[in-house]
Design an enzyme around this catalytic site. Structure first.
Site, PDB file in Angstrom:
ATOM      1  N   ASP A  65      41.454  37.819  38.936  1.00 20.50           N
ATOM      2  CA  ASP A  65      41.458  39.159  38.686  1.00 20.50           C
ATOM      3  C   ASP A  65      41.314  39.771  37.284  1.00 20.50           C
ATOM      4  OD1 ASP A  65      42.150  41.850  40.033  1.00 20.50           O
ATOM      5  OD2 ASP A  65      44.062  41.936  38.983  1.00 20.50           O
ATOM      6  N   ASP A  90      42.396  43.357  45.753  1.00 22.55           N
ATOM      7  CA  ASP A  90      43.880  43.267  45.104  1.00 22.55           C
ATOM      8  C   ASP A  90      44.799  43.627  46.402  1.00 22.55           C
ATOM      9  OD1 ASP A  90      42.823  42.947  42.622  1.00 22.55           O
ATOM     10  OD2 ASP A  90      43.300  44.883  41.984  1.00 22.55           O
TER      11      ASP A  90
END
Length: 197
Positions: A65, A90
């Site tokens: 991420d 996410d």
């Protein structure tokens, strides 16, 4: 809190790594997809009670991420589509991880404590929604005590020291709820100012 105070410094530190990965042919979307896969594996191993192994996959998901943005920047492929894919990914990762925690607690703890991660998922989703909705209205909802980066770090501590996992989840719930209230108040003030102008 991380977004406001540390994000730019961390990104500067990760930019050279992103450039190297870009030269190796790694794509931002590929790294984002890898992060989702790591979160899925983390959810399964956490659910099966292998918390330290789950921590390792959580770290891999978090690194993915953190790196997809620098890779996109290095390759010149930053786009609205990529930002959308990253944001949706996410939320998928969050749902997987909280689901794995609920599975674990439902298998190992009495009563209804398995609902705690599900409550946390709901409040965390509200925090993310507030930011997305505010930005769509031209307002700013960044900030707060417990954003996504903080949740990853605190959850990692809970997995590393399983005897405090449940207290850690309660603390995360309280701080995430406080973040939701902070963001609501922030956007409310901005909207009130715009209305008054």
């Amino acid at each position: 809190m991380f977004d406001g105070n540390w994000r730019s410094a961390v990104n500067r530190g990760l930019d050279p790594i992103g450039a190297v990965l870009c030269r190796l042919g790694v794509s931002a979307d590929g790294v984002t997809s890898f992060g989702v896969a790591m979160a899925a594996v983390a959810a399964v191993v956490i659910g099966r009670g292998q918390l330290i192994l789950g921590l390792i996959f959580l770290i891999l998901a978090g690194l993915s991420d953190a790196l997809d943005g620098p890779i996109a920047k290095a390759s010149g492929t930053s786009s609205v589509r990529g930002a959308f894919f990253d944001s949706v990914s996410d939320r998928v990762c969050d749902a997987l991880l909280f689901g794995g925690l609920a599975w674990y607690l439902g298998s190992t703890e009495p009563g209804h404590i398995f609902m705690l991660p599900l409550a946390l998922m709901g409040v965390a989703s509200l925090v993310s929604y507030q930011r997305a909705k505010a930005e769509s209205l031209g307002l700013d909802a960044k900030g707060g005590l417990m954003e996504r980066a903080e949740r990853f770090i605190v959850l990692g501590a809970g997995l590393a020291f399983s005897f405090v996992l449940i207290p850690v989840l309660w603390a995360m719930l309280g701080l995430t709820a406080a973040t939701a209230l902070q963001r609501f108040a922030k956007v409310w003030r901005q909207a009130d100012t715009m209305h008054s102008v």
